[in-house]
Design a protein around this motif. Structure first.
Motif, PDB file in Angstrom:
ATOM      1  N   ARG A   1      -6.717  -2.756   7.242  1.00 25.76           N
ATOM      2  CA  ARG A   1      -7.945  -1.768   6.040  1.00 25.76           C
ATOM      3  C   ARG A   1      -6.186  -1.796   4.732  1.00 25.76           C
ATOM      4  NH1 ARG A   1      -9.516   1.540   9.827  1.00 25.76           N
ATOM      5  NH2 ARG A   1     -11.379   0.902  10.981  1.00 25.76           N
ATOM      6  N   ASP A   2      -5.639  -2.820   5.174  1.00 23.41           N
ATOM      7  CA  ASP A   2      -4.564  -1.866   4.289  1.00 23.41           C
ATOM      8  C   ASP A   2      -4.676  -2.759   2.492  1.00 23.41           C
ATOM      9  OD1 ASP A   2      -1.189  -1.585   3.796  1.00 23.41           O
ATOM     10  OD2 ASP A   2      -1.744  -3.509   2.918  1.00 23.41           O
ATOM     11  N   PRO A   3      -4.838  -1.490   1.568  1.00 29.14           N
ATOM     12  CA  PRO A   3      -5.005  -1.910   0.235  1.00 29.14           C
ATOM     13  C   PRO A   3      -4.019  -2.746  -0.276  1.00 29.14           C
ATOM     14  CG  PRO A   3      -5.094   0.119   0.426  1.00 29.14           C
ATOM     15  CD  PRO A   3      -4.560   0.203   1.846  1.00 29.14           C
ATOM     16  N   GLY A   4      -2.762  -2.745   0.136  1.00 27.62           N
ATOM     17  CA  GLY A   4      -1.690  -3.470  -0.816  1.00 27.62           C
ATOM     18  C   GLY A   4      -1.507  -4.167  -0.391  1.00 27.62           C
ATOM     19  N   HIS A   5      -1.438  -4.876  -2.153  1.00 29.37           N
ATOM     20  CA  HIS A   5      -0.901  -6.438  -2.088  1.00 29.37           C
ATOM     21  C   HIS A   5       0.135  -6.960  -1.512  1.00 29.37           C
ATOM     22  CE1 HIS A   5      -1.262 -10.320  -4.973  1.00 29.37           C
ATOM     23  NE2 HIS A   5       0.149  -9.506  -4.628  1.00 29.37           N
TER      24      HIS A   5
ATOM     25  N   LEU B   1       3.523  -1.924   4.625  1.00 29.54           N
ATOM     26  CA  LEU B   1       4.841  -1.510   3.857  1.00 29.54           C
ATOM     27  C   LEU B   1       5.455  -2.443   3.519  1.00 29.54           C
ATOM     28  CD1 LEU B   1       5.251   2.071   5.334  1.00 29.54           C
ATOM     29  CD2 LEU B   1       3.947   1.491   3.691  1.00 29.54           C
ATOM     30  N   GLU B   2       5.585  -4.024   4.386  1.00 29.18           N
ATOM     31  CA  GLU B   2       6.033  -4.723   4.400  1.00 29.18           C
ATOM     32  C   GLU B   2       5.369  -5.584   3.215  1.00 29.18           C
ATOM     33  OE1 GLU B   2       9.376  -4.461   5.436  1.00 29.18           O
ATOM     34  OE2 GLU B   2       8.917  -3.001   6.551  1.00 29.18           O
ATOM     35  N   PRO B   3       6.543  -5.414   1.605  1.00 24.05           N
ATOM     36  CA  PRO B   3       6.025  -7.037   1.025  1.00 24.05           C
ATOM     37  C   PRO B   3       5.498  -8.522   1.591  1.00 24.05           C
ATOM     38  CG  PRO B   3       8.107  -6.728   0.811  1.00 24.05           C
ATOM     39  CD  PRO B   3       7.854  -6.020   2.030  1.00 24.05           C
TER      40      PRO B   3
END
Length: 215
Positions: free
Chosen positions: A6-10, A37-39
């Protein structure tokens, strides 16, 4: 039941696709959030059972599977072996709460590429994911030293089976019935296991073998 991240990050299209298998939902969600959190890392699937690992890995085309050892349905070590056989190119990182030497040996024999304890820093876990993709093997140094000092599991598969069954306090007659063996054979297996582990009785044999990760 499998659950997508469910992580909304890109994340970039070439980010590392990770499967997270952990039966404790709070731990699983925390690990997913930290890795998210890791890109360059994306948790694309989460499962709570060992017997759901292979199907989820196939369905989500993952690059790396992070497997907890103690899960319902199938242990992380058993899941690692099944996963390695089904998808040999996929990288496997085994995580454990208990630093038992036998777990490390079992994980490596099952095809794991890394073995870490859960309380390791998140940065160390992310680094392990990148290292196994680069073809490296990552092993917690303290556990590696303990495993070398402990040596190989002295118990045969049958002795382990009988000890596992005896863990609940069943009588020899009950064990014989459950395992489809004679009582004499059960006694022999228990006696041999007790002797190999240098303990006094079956309860101590179960405890010692469990502590060492040999069951």
């Amino acid at each position: 039941m499998e659950e997508t991240s469910r992580d909304p990050g890109h994340h970039p299209a070439d980010s590392v696709r990770v499967l997270l298998a952990e039966d404790q939902s709070m731990v699983r969600e925390a690990l997913a959030a930290l890795l998210g959190l890791e890109p360059d890392i994306e948790v694309v699937a989460q499962v709570a059972r060992g017997d759901e690992v292979v199907a989820a890995a196939r369905a989500h085309a993952v690059d790396v599977a992070l497997l907890d050892i103690e899960m319902p349905g199938m242990t992380g070590i058993e899941a690692a072996a099944e996963l390695h056989a089904a998808l040999p190119a996929l990288k496997i990182v085994v995580l454990t709460t208990f630093g038992r030497p036998g777990y490390l040996r079992g994980a490596m024999e099952a095809g794991a590429d890394a073995f870490l304890v859960k309380d390791a820093p998140a940065a160390q876990l992310a680094a392990a994911v990148r290292k196994v993709l680069a073809g490296e093997r990552v092993i917690d140094p303290t556990l590696a030293a303990a495993a070398l000092a402990e040596g190989a599991n002295p118990l045969t598969d049958r002795e382990r089976e009988v000890l596992r069954a005896a863990a609940g306090g069943a009588t020899n007659a009950e064990l014989a019935k459950a395992l489809h063996l004679s009582q004499g054979t059960v006694r022999n297996y228990l006696s041999t296991a007790i002797q190999k582990l240098a303990v006094r009785n079956r309860a101590e044999a179960v405890s010692t073998a469990t502590d060492k990760g040999w069951l």
